[in-house]
Design a protein around this motif. Structure first.
Motif, PDB file in Angstrom:
ATOM      1  N   VAL A   1      50.569  40.227  39.925  1.00 57.68           N
ATOM      2  CA  VAL A   1      51.426  41.550  39.948  1.00 57.68           C
ATOM      3  C   VAL A   1      50.554  42.423  40.354  1.00 57.68           C
ATOM      4  O   VAL A   1      50.811  43.116  41.542  1.00 57.68           O
ATOM      5  N   GLU A   2      49.323  42.823  39.515  1.00 57.99           N
ATOM      6  CA  GLU A   2      48.487  43.655  39.859  1.00 57.99           C
ATOM      7  C   GLU A   2      47.971  43.540  41.406  1.00 57.99           C
ATOM      8  O   GLU A   2      47.678  44.339  42.143  1.00 57.99           O
ATOM      9  N   GLY A   3      47.581  42.450  41.575  1.00 55.73           N
ATOM     10  CA  GLY A   3      47.245  41.942  43.126  1.00 55.73           C
ATOM     11  C   GLY A   3      48.226  42.198  44.270  1.00 55.73           C
ATOM     12  O   GLY A   3      47.762  42.853  45.091  1.00 55.73           O
ATOM     13  N   LEU A   4      49.501  41.861  44.115  1.00 56.09           N
ATOM     14  CA  LEU A   4      50.625  42.164  44.948  1.00 56.09           C
ATOM     15  C   LEU A   4      50.857  43.682  45.042  1.00 56.09           C
ATOM     16  O   LEU A   4      50.901  44.024  46.208  1.00 56.09           O
ATOM     17  N   ASP A   5      50.583  44.235  43.950  1.00 59.70           N
ATOM     18  CA  ASP A   5      50.773  45.805  43.936  1.00 59.70           C
ATOM     19  C   ASP A   5      49.724  46.434  44.872  1.00 59.70           C
ATOM     20  O   ASP A   5      49.966  47.170  45.805  1.00 59.70           O
ATOM     21  N   ALA A   6      48.430  45.976  44.615  1.00 62.51           N
ATOM     22  CA  ALA A   6      47.461  46.321  45.507  1.00 62.51           C
ATOM     23  C   ALA A   6      47.686  46.051  47.059  1.00 62.51           C
ATOM     24  O   ALA A   6      47.330  47.019  47.816  1.00 62.51           O
ATOM     25  N   MET A   7      48.049  44.825  47.224  1.00 62.34           N
ATOM     26  CA  MET A   7      48.244  44.113  48.584  1.00 62.34           C
ATOM     27  C   MET A   7      49.134  45.344  49.415  1.00 62.34           C
ATOM     28  O   MET A   7      49.199  45.697  50.459  1.00 62.34           O
ATOM     29  N   ALA A   8      50.450  45.500  48.576  1.00 57.48           N
ATOM     30  CA  ALA A   8      51.495  45.976  49.213  1.00 57.48           C
ATOM     31  C   ALA A   8      50.955  47.379  49.397  1.00 57.48           C
ATOM     32  O   ALA A   8      51.761  48.332  50.296  1.00 57.48           O
ATOM     33  N   ARG A   9      49.990  48.186  48.788  1.00 54.88           N
ATOM     34  CA  ARG A   9      49.625  49.479  48.875  1.00 54.88           C
ATOM     35  C   ARG A   9      48.476  49.632  49.756  1.00 54.88           C
ATOM     36  O   ARG A   9      47.799  50.624  49.958  1.00 54.88           O
ATOM     37  N   ASP A  10      48.060  48.357  50.471  1.00 51.80           N
ATOM     38  CA  ASP A  10      46.930  48.578  51.418  1.00 51.80           C
ATOM     39  C   ASP A  10      45.365  48.742  50.670  1.00 51.80           C
ATOM     40  O   ASP A  10      44.720  49.706  51.153  1.00 51.80           O
ATOM     41  N   LEU A  11      45.571  48.409  49.231  1.00 52.45           N
ATOM     42  CA  LEU A  11      44.301  48.824  48.790  1.00 52.45           C
ATOM     43  C   LEU A  11      43.614  47.426  48.487  1.00 52.45           C
ATOM     44  O   LEU A  11      43.995  46.472  48.707  1.00 52.45           O
ATOM     45  N   LYS A  12      42.205  47.656  48.127  1.00 48.74           N
ATOM     46  CA  LYS A  12      41.379  46.664  47.795  1.00 48.74           C
ATOM     47  C   LYS A  12      41.775  45.551  46.694  1.00 48.74           C
ATOM     48  O   LYS A  12      42.202  46.439  45.475  1.00 48.74           O
ATOM     49  N   LEU A  13      42.108  44.350  46.833  1.00 43.47           N
ATOM     50  CA  LEU A  13      42.369  43.477  45.788  1.00 43.47           C
ATOM     51  C   LEU A  13      41.341  43.655  44.420  1.00 43.47           C
ATOM     52  O   LEU A  13      40.338  43.778  44.676  1.00 43.47           O
ATOM     53  N   PRO A  14      42.028  43.379  43.245  1.00 46.92           N
ATOM     54  CA  PRO A  14      41.470  43.624  42.342  1.00 46.92           C
ATOM     55  C   PRO A  14      40.413  42.209  42.206  1.00 46.92           C
ATOM     56  O   PRO A  14      40.563  41.313  42.605  1.00 46.92           O
ATOM     57  N   SER A  15      39.434  42.483  41.547  1.00 47.87           N
ATOM     58  CA  SER A  15      38.308  41.500  41.476  1.00 47.87           C
ATOM     59  C   SER A  15      38.574  40.342  40.463  1.00 47.87           C
ATOM     60  O   SER A  15      39.575  40.974  39.568  1.00 47.87           O
ATOM     61  N   LYS A  16      38.302  39.126  40.602  1.00 47.15           N
ATOM     62  CA  LYS A  16      38.688  38.113  39.872  1.00 47.15           C
ATOM     63  C   LYS A  16      38.071  38.228  38.362  1.00 47.15           C
ATOM     64  O   LYS A  16      36.888  38.785  38.291  1.00 47.15           O
ATOM     65  N   SER A  17      38.695  37.965  37.301  1.00 47.74           N
ATOM     66  CA  SER A  17      38.394  38.584  36.156  1.00 47.74           C
ATOM     67  C   SER A  17      37.898  37.100  35.047  1.00 47.74           C
ATOM     68  O   SER A  17      37.495  37.520  34.138  1.00 47.74           O
ATOM     69  N   ILE A  18      37.781  36.024  35.561  1.00 46.31           N
ATOM     70  CA  ILE A  18      37.485  34.946  34.616  1.00 46.31           C
ATOM     71  C   ILE A  18      36.175  34.083  35.385  1.00 46.31           C
ATOM     72  O   ILE A  18      35.183  34.140  34.695  1.00 46.31           O
ATOM     73  N   THR A  19      36.328  33.303  36.363  1.00 47.87           N
ATOM     74  CA  THR A  19      35.265  32.494  36.835  1.00 47.87           C
ATOM     75  C   THR A  19      34.917  33.184  37.979  1.00 47.87           C
ATOM     76  O   THR A  19      35.891  33.638  38.813  1.00 47.87           O
ATOM     77  N   SER A  20      33.659  33.263  38.289  1.00 51.09           N
ATOM     78  CA  SER A  20      33.018  33.764  39.418  1.00 51.09           C
ATOM     79  C   SER A  20      32.865  32.512  40.339  1.00 51.09           C
ATOM     80  O   SER A  20      32.842  31.446  40.400  1.00 51.09           O
ATOM     81  N   ARG A  21      33.164  32.939  41.857  1.00 52.53           N
ATOM     82  CA  ARG A  21      32.838  31.897  42.880  1.00 52.53           C
ATOM     83  C   ARG A  21      31.537  31.489  43.036  1.00 52.53           C
ATOM     84  O   ARG A  21      30.452  32.318  42.949  1.00 52.53           O
ATOM     85  N   PRO A  22      31.414  30.010  43.279  1.00 50.31           N
ATOM     86  CA  PRO A  22      30.021  29.441  43.287  1.00 50.31           C
ATOM     87  C   PRO A  22      29.554  29.976  44.683  1.00 50.31           C
ATOM     88  O   PRO A  22      29.988  30.426  45.323  1.00 50.31           O
ATOM     89  N   ILE A  23      28.255  30.188  44.772  1.00 46.27           N
ATOM     90  CA  ILE A  23      27.296  30.716  45.582  1.00 46.27           C
ATOM     91  C   ILE A  23      27.282  29.592  46.689  1.00 46.27           C
ATOM     92  O   ILE A  23      26.904  28.509  46.509  1.00 46.27           O
ATOM     93  N   LYS A  24      27.620  29.983  48.053  1.00 46.54           N
ATOM     94  CA  LYS A  24      27.832  29.267  49.267  1.00 46.54           C
ATOM     95  C   LYS A  24      26.379  29.317  49.898  1.00 46.54           C
ATOM     96  O   LYS A  24      25.859  30.289  49.924  1.00 46.54           O
ATOM     97  N   ALA A  25      26.258  28.306  50.878  1.00 39.45           N
ATOM     98  CA  ALA A  25      24.917  28.432  51.740  1.00 39.45           C
ATOM     99  C   ALA A  25      25.237  29.501  52.492  1.00 39.45           C
ATOM    100  O   ALA A  25      24.269  30.224  52.882  1.00 39.45           O
ATOM    101  N   SER A  26      26.293  29.646  53.004  1.00 35.80           N
ATOM    102  CA  SER A  26      26.532  31.011  54.058  1.00 35.80           C
ATOM    103  C   SER A  26      26.257  32.321  53.413  1.00 35.80           C
ATOM    104  O   SER A  26      25.408  33.177  53.892  1.00 35.80           O
ATOM    105  N   ASP A  27      26.594  32.432  51.825  1.00 35.43           N
ATOM    106  CA  ASP A  27      25.880  33.599  51.241  1.00 35.43           C
ATOM    107  C   ASP A  27      24.679  33.741  51.239  1.00 35.43           C
ATOM    108  O   ASP A  27      24.092  34.933  51.170  1.00 35.43           O
ATOM    109  N   LEU A  28      23.812  32.770  51.203  1.00 40.49           N
ATOM    110  CA  LEU A  28      22.185  32.794  51.108  1.00 40.49           C
ATOM    111  C   LEU A  28      21.894  33.174  52.476  1.00 40.49           C
ATOM    112  O   LEU A  28      21.032  33.839  52.481  1.00 40.49           O
ATOM    113  N   TRP A  29      22.290  32.759  53.518  1.00 39.95           N
ATOM    114  CA  TRP A  29      22.127  33.040  54.966  1.00 39.95           C
ATOM    115  C   TRP A  29      22.415  34.622  55.176  1.00 39.95           C
ATOM    116  O   TRP A  29      21.489  35.216  55.789  1.00 39.95           O
TER     117      TRP A  29
END
Length: 280
Positions: free
Chosen positions: A177-205
């Motif tokens: 709900v907090e994410g949808l609220d931010a989306m509807a207000r054209d705000l930056k989406l809240p950051s993820k709060s539990i698991t972090s996204r694994p580093i991808k090869a594109s990130d390293l580049w």
């Protein structure tokens, strides 16, 4: 001796007319096809935004969701309805996918106003969580125009599902709900709060490229001072970034800006604006 009378066979035109009348009873609402009235659920009363049949929300989170949804409706004319159920089958959705279930319920309840201040609007939002089916869906009204599918999927994958996989449904729903609220207000989406996204090869580049550009800039400044290429290069980069940000912001449709919206959450809106699904 009995006389028999042959009844005239209906003409093809008559059959077409009868068929069209029958079919119109099933397709009265946009986007529902033959599925309308299959979901046996009463929509929430006006001024309420949650149907928690599966009892997934903690009291504090329930109150927060209601408050966020109420403020969003008044400030952006974008009603957000949350529904939790144990299974789709128990409310008439047996055999339906979570996508079809959410679309049918959205259209059946008519979530969101179709117009606001004589402008086509239809920006309702529906969040469905089917606990025992282990499925969830964010369904958007047609006014969103499928321009926020990526945002909706990010909300589902990064904010909701990590909580659901740990059995914390209340926190997952609140995060969604907090994410949808931010989306509807054209705000930056809240950051993820539990698991972090694994580093991808594109990130390293990308990281390597940034480091390389930084080294180039330092060397250029040391050798050439303010006459080096570094100033020109970074000036060009800054200009491009500003142009991209301006274009992105101007292309996104702003929310309702006509003051405090006092209309209903249910104004005959219909689905068709995209959304996102997830399972765990």
């Amino acid at each position: 001796m009995l006389r028999t009378t042959k009844l005239p066979f209906p003409s093809p035109l008559f059959l077409v007319l009868v068929t069209s009348v029958v079919l119109s009873n099933f397709t009265a609402l946009p986007g529902t096809a033959f599925a309308q009235h299959l979901i046996s659920m009463m929509r929430p009363a006006e001024g309420q935004f949650i149907v928690d049949r599966a009892s997934l929300l903690k009291q504090a989170d329930y109150e927060t969701v209601e408050r966020l949804a109420d403020n969003l409706l008044k400030s952006r004319a974008a009603p957000l309805i949350v529904v939790t159920i144990s299974t789709m089958a128990e409310v008439g959705g047996e055999g339906m996918s979570i996508d079809m279930f959410a679309r049918t319920l959205f259209d059946q309840w008519g979530i969101g106003p179709k117009t606001v201040a004589n402008e086509n609007w239809n920006r309702g939002m529906l969040l469905v969580v089917a606990h025992d089916d282990r499925k969830a869906r964010i369904e958007l009204g047609a006014g969103w125009g499928r321009s926020h599918d990526k945002d909706a999927q990010q909300i589902m994958d990064e904010l909701m599902l990590p909580h659901f996989r740990q059995g914390d449904y209340s926190s997952g729903i609140l995060a969604g709900v907090e994410g949808l609220d931010a989306m509807a207000r054209d705000l930056k989406l809240p950051s993820k709060s539990i698991t972090s996204r694994p580093i991808k090869a594109s990130d390293l580049w990308i990281a390597g490229g940034v480091i390389g550009l930084a080294i180039f800039s330092v060397v250029s400044l040391v050798r050439r001072g303010t006459n080096g290429w570094a100033w020109i290069f970074w000036g060009f980069v800054f200009t491009v970034v500003v142009m991209v940000m301006f274009k992105s912001r101007s292309s996104r449709r702003s929310g309702y800006s006509g003051g405090s919206y006092g209309g209903s959450s249910f104004g005959g809106g219909f689905s068709g604006g995209g959304g996102a699904s997830g399972s765990w």
